[in-house]
Design a protein around this motif. Structure first.
Motif, short mmCIF file in Angstrom:
data_model
loop_
_atom_site.label_atom_id
_atom_site.label_comp_id
_atom_site.label_asym_id
_atom_site.label_seq_id
_atom_site.Cartn_x
_atom_site.Cartn_y
_atom_site.Cartn_z
N ALA A 93 0.64 -1.33 0.02
CA ALA A 93 0.03 -0.07 -0.01
C ALA A 93 1.01 1.24 0.25
CB ALA A 93 -0.78 0.06 1.18
N GLY A 94 1.86 1.10 0.64
CA GLY A 94 2.91 2.26 0.90
C GLY A 94 3.48 2.56 -0.71
N TYR A 95 3.34 1.76 -1.53
CA TYR A 95 4.03 2.00 -2.95
C TYR A 95 3.02 2.46 -3.87
CZ TYR A 95 7.04 0.56 -6.94
OH TYR A 95 7.71 0.77 -8.05
N MET A 96 1.76 2.58 -3.59
CA MET A 96 0.86 3.02 -4.38
C MET A 96 0.83 4.47 -5.22
SD MET A 96 -1.15 0.45 -4.92
CE MET A 96 0.18 -0.58 -4.83
N GLY A 97 1.69 5.05 -4.38
CA GLY A 97 2.02 6.62 -4.98
C GLY A 97 2.40 6.45 -6.24
N LEU A 98 3.44 5.59 -6.48
CA LEU A 98 4.14 5.54 -7.83
C LEU A 98 3.14 5.10 -9.08
CD1 LEU A 98 6.97 5.67 -8.83
CD2 LEU A 98 6.52 5.81 -6.05
N MET A 99 1.73 4.86 -8.64
CA MET A 99 0.89 4.43 -9.60
C MET A 99 -0.12 5.50 -10.16
SD MET A 99 -1.93 1.02 -9.38
CE MET A 99 -3.18 2.25 -8.64
N VAL A 100 0.20 6.74 -9.33
CA VAL A 100 -0.63 7.82 -9.92
C VAL A 100 0.28 9.03 -9.85
CG1 VAL A 100 -2.55 7.37 -8.67
CG2 VAL A 100 -1.03 8.64 -7.41
N TRP A 101 1.70 9.09 -9.83
CA TRP A 101 2.41 10.15 -9.72
C TRP A 101 2.60 10.80 -11.07
CZ3 TRP A 101 6.85 11.17 -12.75
CH2 TRP A 101 7.22 10.35 -13.52
N HIS A 102 2.39 10.16 -12.33
CA HIS A 102 2.96 10.79 -13.41
C HIS A 102 1.42 11.75 -13.98
CE1 HIS A 102 5.79 10.44 -17.42
NE2 HIS A 102 5.18 11.63 -17.01
N GLY A 103 0.21 11.30 -13.34
CA GLY A 103 -0.64 11.99 -13.47
C GLY A 103 -0.93 13.21 -12.51
N GLY A 104 0.21 13.39 -11.42
CA GLY A 104 0.13 14.50 -10.64
C GLY A 104 0.92 15.76 -10.85
N ILE A 105 1.13 16.47 -9.91
CA ILE A 105 1.84 17.88 -10.07
C ILE A 105 3.18 17.69 -10.62
CG2 ILE A 105 2.42 20.14 -9.11
CD1 ILE A 105 -0.15 19.67 -7.54
N SER A 106 3.94 16.71 -10.13
CA SER A 106 5.47 16.61 -10.48
C SER A 106 5.70 15.54 -11.71
CB SER A 106 6.45 16.19 -9.36
OG SER A 106 5.87 14.91 -8.84
#
Length: 459
Positions: free
Chosen positions: A153-166
């Motif tokens: 669950a702590g790795y889920m950020g890498l599933m949305v990052w490229h659609g995010g601000i950075s």
């Protein structure tokens, strides 16, 4: 799970390090250019020399070297922010709500994705530290917990990052002239005339379609991890306490200056004031650029750490994160140099045009980006290599550039759940193994892929 064990074995046995892959891709690009783009009136030896020149010139492209440094700062400063005392304390407060595996996994997944939407480096380390602290909290309070699910669950950020601000692609196309700069030696004058100066965040990150897709992903994946947690059996946890920040002692006058809270906060405030003067109008227009994000995080990081000593110590701890970007990006720039100068980009885009239409091109882009990410595990590196192909193909088929580029972003981020490269910092902090989190990240990848594909078809 036999499938995930087989996948882990394949990665270990047959997939070399990302640096080796970058070299192999360079050699492959040289060979492909040599045999498929050589003019009939040019000898093979002469054209080999030309290709090597294209490669060398691409490596030292000034604008791309600036891009590499921008991406390194985004990762380092994101990590530095997580190591600050206020964010460390926030992580500890979140753990108080984690009473069992289901709620813990859902909370970790949800908060990690929200943080990663702001900054992917911040989300990567935040998720890892949160998962570790949740496990320590469970250990202290005799709470039965399935640690691998919480770690995944702590790795889920890498599933949305490229659609995010950075996100690498959206943030670069927001810079004046960036799209034209990567297409100038590739596209025809007719295509170049169609290129916008910029594509701002109102069309990409903050577009209604991307925000809806993001909300659906966060909600669904958080619910998925809650359900997985309900079904899971607890695992044994034996972890020492992870020290996120330590108090410092200043003895000499020089050390007191390094540790001065007043000086650090004053300088941080100066940076924030300068940031406000420089970027206030850009923020109003949603013109978010790497320089904007990095300047803000620099000032905020110094303020949150409260001393130059703590800040530089955190930088030292974070700097190892960027070793891959530092040495691999120039190789990707060289690959782009070959592909653009030899005409290979046009050939590949023509192929995609021949098998696609305006509806299917974003889907093909999504899947091809997911495949490329396995071999080029960097959103920035992937944008350099694949971005020109996507732009050229989209313009030829009349697909809106913002949609085509977001399709690339979605495809790039989704196979992070399969590619273990960016999981290494998380595995190091949590002390979990790839095979322990892979079953759950693969499930998340399948569910997330379905959401992104439906989103691309609907919007």
């Amino acid at each position: 799970m036999n499938i995930t064990k087989a996948i882990e074995n394949i990665f270990k046995k047959y997939l070399p390090s990302p640096f080796t892959i970058a070299i192999l891709l360079t050699l492959l690009t040289i060979l492909l250019a040599l045999f498929f783009t050589r003019p009939s009136d040019v000898g093979i030896l002469d054209y080999t020399g030309d290709i090597l020149q294209f490669w060398e010139q691409g490596i030292w492209t000034n604008g791309l070297l600036v891009f590499a440094y921008q991406m390194m700062l985004i990762l380092v400063l994101g990590h530095v922010l997580v190591l600050s005392k206020p964010i460390s304390n926030a992580i500890l407060k979140v753990t108080q709500f984690c009473k069992d595996t289901a709620t813990s996994a859902a909370i970790v997944a949800c908060t990690t994705m929200l943080v990663a939407f702001f900054n992917w480096g911040l989300g990567l380390i935040f998720g890892a530290l949160l998962a570790r602290k949740v496990a320590e909290h469970a250990q202290r309070n005799n709470i039965k917990l399935n640690y691998p699910i919480v770690g995944a669950a702590g790795y889920m950020g890498l599933m949305v990052w490229h659609g995010g601000i950075s996100g690498s692609a959206p943030i670069k196309i927001n810079e004046d002239g960036h799209i034209a700069s990567i297409m100038k030696d590739i596209s025809s004058p007719e295509i170049l005339s169609q290129l916008p100066e910029t594509i701002n965040y109102s069309q990409t990150i903050f577009s209604l379609s991307n925000l809806i897709i993001f909300i659906v992903v966060v909600t669904t994946i958080s619910g998925l991890f809650f359900w997985l947690g309900k079904k899971a059996n607890p695992t044994k946890i034996d972890l020492p306490e992870y020290q996120m920040n330590t108090d410092e002692k200043a003895n000499t006058k020089a050390e007191k200056l390094d540790s001065s809270k007043i000086l650090a906060i004053a300088f941080g405030v100066i940076i924030i004031i300068a940031f406000s003067y420089r970027y206030f109008d850009d923020i109003k227009m949603l013109k978010i650029t790497p320089n904007l994000i990095n300047f803000f995080m620099l000032g905020l990081g110094i303020i949150l750490h409260g001393s130059f000593k703590r800040f530089t110590t955190a930088v030292g701890e974070s700097i190892s994160d960027v070793s891959g970007i530092l040495i691999q990006f120039p190789l990707y720039f060289g690959i782009m140099g070959i592909m653009s100068s030899s005409g290979m980009v046009t050939q590949i885009s023509d192929f995609f045009v021949s098998i696609s239409n305006a509806t299917t091109l974003p889907i093909f882009t999504f899947f091809s980006a997911g495949l490329v990410n396995i071999f080029v595990p960097s959103g920035g590196g992937q944008w350099v290599v694949q971005g020109p192909i996507v732009v050229e193909s989209a313009l030829k088929l009349g697909v809106p550039l913002n949609k085509a580029i977001m399709a690339l972003a979605y495809g790039d981020q989704i196979t992070n759940m399969l590619q273990p490269f960016w999981a290494l910092p998380l595995l190091g902090i949590t002390k979990l193994k790839a095979k322990e989190i892979l079953p759950y990240t693969l499930i998340a990848m399948i569910v997330g892929s379905a959401i992104y594909i439906v989103g691309l078809l609907l919007f």
